[in-house]
Enzyme design. Structure first.
Site, PDB file in Angstrom:
ATOM      1  N   ARG A  17       2.935   3.289   3.194  1.00 53.26           N
ATOM      2  CA  ARG A  17       1.690   3.537   3.963  1.00 53.26           C
ATOM      3  C   ARG A  17       2.305   4.557   5.235  1.00 53.26           C
ATOM      4  O   ARG A  17       1.521   5.527   5.418  1.00 53.26           O
ATOM      5  CB  ARG A  17       0.549   2.636   4.122  1.00 53.26           C
ATOM      6  CG  ARG A  17      -0.017   2.263   3.052  1.00 53.26           C
ATOM      7  CD  ARG A  17      -0.930   1.055   3.283  1.00 53.26           C
ATOM      8  NE  ARG A  17      -1.972   1.111   2.185  1.00 53.26           N
ATOM      9  CZ  ARG A  17      -2.917  -0.006   2.165  1.00 53.26           C
ATOM     10  NH1 ARG A  17      -2.799  -1.052   2.866  1.00 53.26           N
ATOM     11  NH2 ARG A  17      -3.583  -0.214   1.112  1.00 53.26           N
TER      12      ARG A  17
ATOM     13  N   LYS B 169      -7.332 -10.457  -2.467  1.00 52.69           N
ATOM     14  CA  LYS B 169      -8.720 -10.184  -2.131  1.00 52.69           C
ATOM     15  C   LYS B 169      -9.838 -10.289  -3.295  1.00 52.69           C
ATOM     16  O   LYS B 169     -10.289  -9.476  -3.476  1.00 52.69           O
ATOM     17  CB  LYS B 169      -8.875  -8.612  -1.524  1.00 52.69           C
ATOM     18  CG  LYS B 169      -7.678  -8.603  -0.312  1.00 52.69           C
ATOM     19  CD  LYS B 169      -7.833  -7.220   0.298  1.00 52.69           C
ATOM     20  CE  LYS B 169      -6.903  -7.075   1.465  1.00 52.69           C
ATOM     21  NZ  LYS B 169      -6.748  -5.357   1.857  1.00 52.69           N
TER      22      LYS B 169
ATOM     23  N   GLY C 284      -1.534  -1.670  -0.968  1.00 55.12           N
ATOM     24  CA  GLY C 284      -0.456  -1.900  -0.169  1.00 55.12           C
ATOM     25  C   GLY C 284       0.514  -2.819  -0.721  1.00 55.12           C
ATOM     26  O   GLY C 284       1.675  -2.374  -0.657  1.00 55.12           O
TER      27      GLY C 284
ATOM     28  N   GLY D 103      -8.360  -1.281  -3.254  1.00 53.83           N
ATOM     29  CA  GLY D 103      -9.791  -1.405  -3.291  1.00 53.83           C
ATOM     30  C   GLY D 103     -10.493   0.033  -3.366  1.00 53.83           C
ATOM     31  O   GLY D 103     -11.356   0.080  -4.167  1.00 53.83           O
TER      32      GLY D 103
HETATM   33  N1  ADP Z   1      -1.533 -16.678  -7.695  1.00 50.81           N
HETATM   34  C1  ADP Z   1      -1.584 -16.186  -6.630  1.00 50.81           C
HETATM   35  N2  ADP Z   1      -1.763 -17.150  -5.489  1.00 50.81           N
HETATM   36  C2  ADP Z   1      -1.547 -16.852  -4.277  1.00 50.81           C
HETATM   37  N3  ADP Z   1      -1.549 -15.384  -3.771  1.00 50.81           N
HETATM   38  C3  ADP Z   1      -1.232 -14.733  -4.853  1.00 50.81           C
HETATM   39  C4  ADP Z   1      -1.362 -14.745  -6.069  1.00 50.81           C
HETATM   40  N4  ADP Z   1      -1.238 -14.059  -7.026  1.00 50.81           N
HETATM   41  C5  ADP Z   1      -1.067 -12.713  -6.046  1.00 50.81           C
HETATM   42  N5  ADP Z   1      -1.041 -13.078  -4.653  1.00 50.81           N
HETATM   43  C6  ADP Z   1      -1.074 -12.379  -3.369  1.00 50.81           C
HETATM   44  O1  ADP Z   1      -1.999 -11.274  -3.266  1.00 50.81           O
HETATM   45  C7  ADP Z   1      -1.550 -10.449  -2.391  1.00 50.81           C
HETATM   46  C8  ADP Z   1      -2.022  -9.072  -2.378  1.00 50.81           C
HETATM   47  O2  ADP Z   1      -3.186  -8.880  -2.835  1.00 50.81           O
HETATM   48  P1  ADP Z   1      -4.014  -7.499  -2.665  1.00 50.81           P
HETATM   49  O3  ADP Z   1      -4.219  -7.666  -1.194  1.00 50.81           O
HETATM   50  O4  ADP Z   1      -5.276  -7.725  -3.022  1.00 50.81           O
HETATM   51  O5  ADP Z   1      -3.465  -6.488  -3.074  1.00 50.81           O
HETATM   52  P2  ADP Z   1      -3.265  -4.982  -2.803  1.00 50.81           P
HETATM   53  O6  ADP Z   1      -2.655  -4.860  -1.310  1.00 50.81           O
HETATM   54  O7  ADP Z   1      -2.192  -4.500  -3.673  1.00 50.81           O
HETATM   55  O8  ADP Z   1      -4.491  -4.375  -2.797  1.00 50.81           O
HETATM   56  C9  ADP Z   1       0.035 -10.577  -2.168  1.00 50.81           C
HETATM   57  O9  ADP Z   1       0.393 -10.958  -0.951  1.00 50.81           O
HETATM   58  C10 ADP Z   1       0.317 -11.926  -3.355  1.00 50.81           C
HETATM   59  O10 ADP Z   1       1.317 -12.866  -2.938  1.00 50.81           O
HETATM   60  O1  X15 Z   2      -4.960  -2.780   2.421  1.00 47.81           O
HETATM   61  C1  X15 Z   2      -6.172  -2.317   2.321  1.00 47.81           C
HETATM   62  O2  X15 Z   2      -6.548  -2.326   0.953  1.00 47.81           O
HETATM   63  P1  X15 Z   2      -6.159  -3.013  -0.307  1.00 47.81           P
HETATM   64  O3  X15 Z   2      -5.498  -4.157  -0.070  1.00 47.81           O
HETATM   65  O4  X15 Z   2      -7.081  -2.833  -1.226  1.00 47.81           O
HETATM   66  O5  X15 Z   2      -4.986  -2.006  -0.934  1.00 47.81           O
HETATM   67  C2  X15 Z   2      -6.717  -1.364   3.226  1.00 47.81           C
HETATM   68  O6  X15 Z   2      -5.966  -1.506   4.274  1.00 47.81           O
HETATM   69  C3  X15 Z   2      -8.173  -2.008   3.660  1.00 47.81           C
HETATM   70  O7  X15 Z   2      -8.195  -3.222   4.115  1.00 47.81           O
HETATM   71  P2  X15 Z   2      -9.391  -4.149   3.901  1.00 47.81           P
HETATM   72  O8  X15 Z   2      -9.530  -4.496   2.550  1.00 47.81           O
HETATM   73  O9  X15 Z   2      -9.044  -5.406   4.733  1.00 47.81           O
HETATM   74  O10 X15 Z   2     -10.671  -3.606   4.390  1.00 47.81           O
END
Ligand code: ADP
Ligand code: X15
Length: 400
Positions: A38, A199, A356, A379
């Site tokens: 990023r 998330k 991310g 997201g």
């Molecule tokens: N079964 C699980 N239990 C706890 N954490 C998990 C599990 N599967 C994935 N994760 C966690 O999800 C996190 C990423 O989620 P998220 O922020 O939604 O993805 P992104 O940043 O790609 O949008 C990672 O830190 C990973 O460790």
């Molecule tokens: O990491 C982000 O989104 P992502 O986890 O969906 O990739 C953005 O910085 C948005 O963060 P937020 O989901 O806390 O608003």
């Protein structure tokens, strides 16, 4: 896709204070940035503005500190990686508004770069409070939004500022929208989506629209646990949003109606501690011990997912399938990422991934370069895919 003003329309930047909203919500381990994608993606815009003599004032959030300063969500630890990538020292302001921000901005010479502390340290950020927006705007002459990955948030620094200052899309914002439009506007079917990660609460709702857009939906990671719970399974101590069970059931019903095949894990790698190399075992999802957590998909699930990818012509992916930062709970994510990368390289799949942590996971698997397109957004990318207007993009358009 440039129906809004871009940096090309901003006129001479010499001496201008440019509030540049970026997304520095990067994966960290302690004070170390573990994936700088990023940061790297916004560096060209930072350099361009600085080279044109603008004063670059970076606004960003980190984590979810809920409107109060919290040292664990400070942007300061990112400063050294940011300076390295920009290629010169970046100054730091201890607050994004008020005296601390004003004096840090006042000290800037033309071409300097400054990072202000986490915008989410103030409740006004997420509330998109006009007074907070005004306080941010006091430090800028123009606003450039480069944070496509936060454009699904209608916050002061992602949406409000575009309404009070001359506003422009940054280069990355433009590039992301162009690439996603080109790659996914009319995708070759079948389309498979993989949604995992942690998330759950902020992403589960969008699955209801997503099932109308894709032919297969793989639900993994923490997201899967809520669905397994909704199906009456005991997920033990797994990350699970039990109060979202009804939402999960609604999504399963919507998928059935839209003929979208849902693929949930049939087996899982479970452990009793959330740490690398914790003692672990593979169990079916009907037999998760009540004192254990699901931390990855199991081997049977991996091969089901790989088989579904083989049937698809387009893949969109956000959210790792497991806690990929901890060995061996990276196994499912790495295996599926490599499988998708191989299909892409063989010309059998268009693969678009974002988020991310998802980008970090693909890089960890060694396939970050092999996907058709890797977005910085998770997201936001999924909401864009749903067909939703993103408030951060919409606000730029209104100024176009
Ligand atoms: N079964 C699980 N239990 C706890 N954490 C998990 C599990 N599967 C994935 N994760 C966690 O999800 C996190 C990423 O989620 P998220 O922020 O939604 O993805 P992104 O940043 O790609 O949008 C990672 O830190 C990973 O460790
Ligand atoms: O990491 C982000 O989104 P992502 O986890 O969906 O990739 C953005 O910085 C948005 O963060 P937020 O989901 O806390 O608003």
């Amino acid at each position: 896709m440039t129906d809004f003003r871009t940096l090309d329309d901003a006129g001479p930047l010499q001496g201008k204070r440019v509030l540049l909203r970026v997304d520095l919500n990067v994966p960290m381990e302690g004070d170390r940035v573990t994936d700088a994608t990023r940061i790297e993606r916004v560096v060209p815009t930072i350099r361009e503005i600085a080279e044109k003599g603008g004063k670059v004032i970076l606004l960003a959030h980190f984590g979810r500190p809920k409107g109060k300063p919290d040292p664990k969500d400070s942007l300061k630890p990112i400063l050294s990686t940011l300076s390295d990538k920009v290629g010169k020292p970046v100054a730091f302001g201890e607050d994004c508004i008020g005296d601390a921000a004003a004096s840090a901005v006042g000290a800037l010479k033309d071409g300097d770069v400054l990072l202000l502390e986490n915008t989410r340290y103030h409740a006004g950020e997420e509330k998109n409070d006009p007074e907070f927006t005004k306080a941010l705007a006091a430090n800028g002459d123009i606003y450039v939004n480069e944070a496509f990955s936060a454009a699904h948030r209608a916050h002061a620094s992602t949406e409000g500022l575009a309404r009070v200052l001359p506003a422009y899309a940054g280069r990355l914002m433009q590039a992301e929208l162009d690439a996603l439009t080109k790659g996914l506007e009319s995708p070759t079917r079948p389309v498979i989506a993989i949604v995992g990660g942690a998330k759950v609460a902020t992403k589960i709702d969008l699955l209801e629209n997503l099932v109308a857009k894709v032919d297969m939906l793989v639900i993994g990671g923490g997201m899967a646990n809520t669905f397994l719970h909704a199906q009456g399974k005991d997920v033990g101590k797994s990350l699970c949003e039990k109060d979202l069970a009804e939402t999960a059931q609604r999504i399963l019903a919507a998928a059935k109606e839209k003929n979208c095949t849902i693929i949930l894990p049939a087996d899982a790698l479970v452990a009793r501690e959330f740490k690398a190399n914790a003692e672990n075992e593979t169990v079916t999802v009907d037999a998760v011990p009540s004192d254990a957590m699901i931390l990855d998909v199991g081997a049977a699930s991996m091969s089901t997912i790989d088989g579904a990818i083989d049937e698809a012509r387009t893949l969109v992916w956000n959210g790792p399938l497991g806690a990929f930062e901890l060995t061996p709970f990276d196994t499912g994510t790495v295996a599926v990422a490599r499988h998708a990368a191989a299909r892409t390289k063989a010309g059998q799949l268009v693969s678009v991934a974002g988020g991310g942590d998802t980008v970090a996971a693909l890089n960890h698997a060694g396939v970050g370069e092999d996907f058709s397109y890797v977005s910085t957004a998770g997201g936001a990318f999924l909401e864009w895919l749903e067909g939703k207007e993103l408030p951060g993009v919409e606000a730029l358009r209104a100024k176009g």
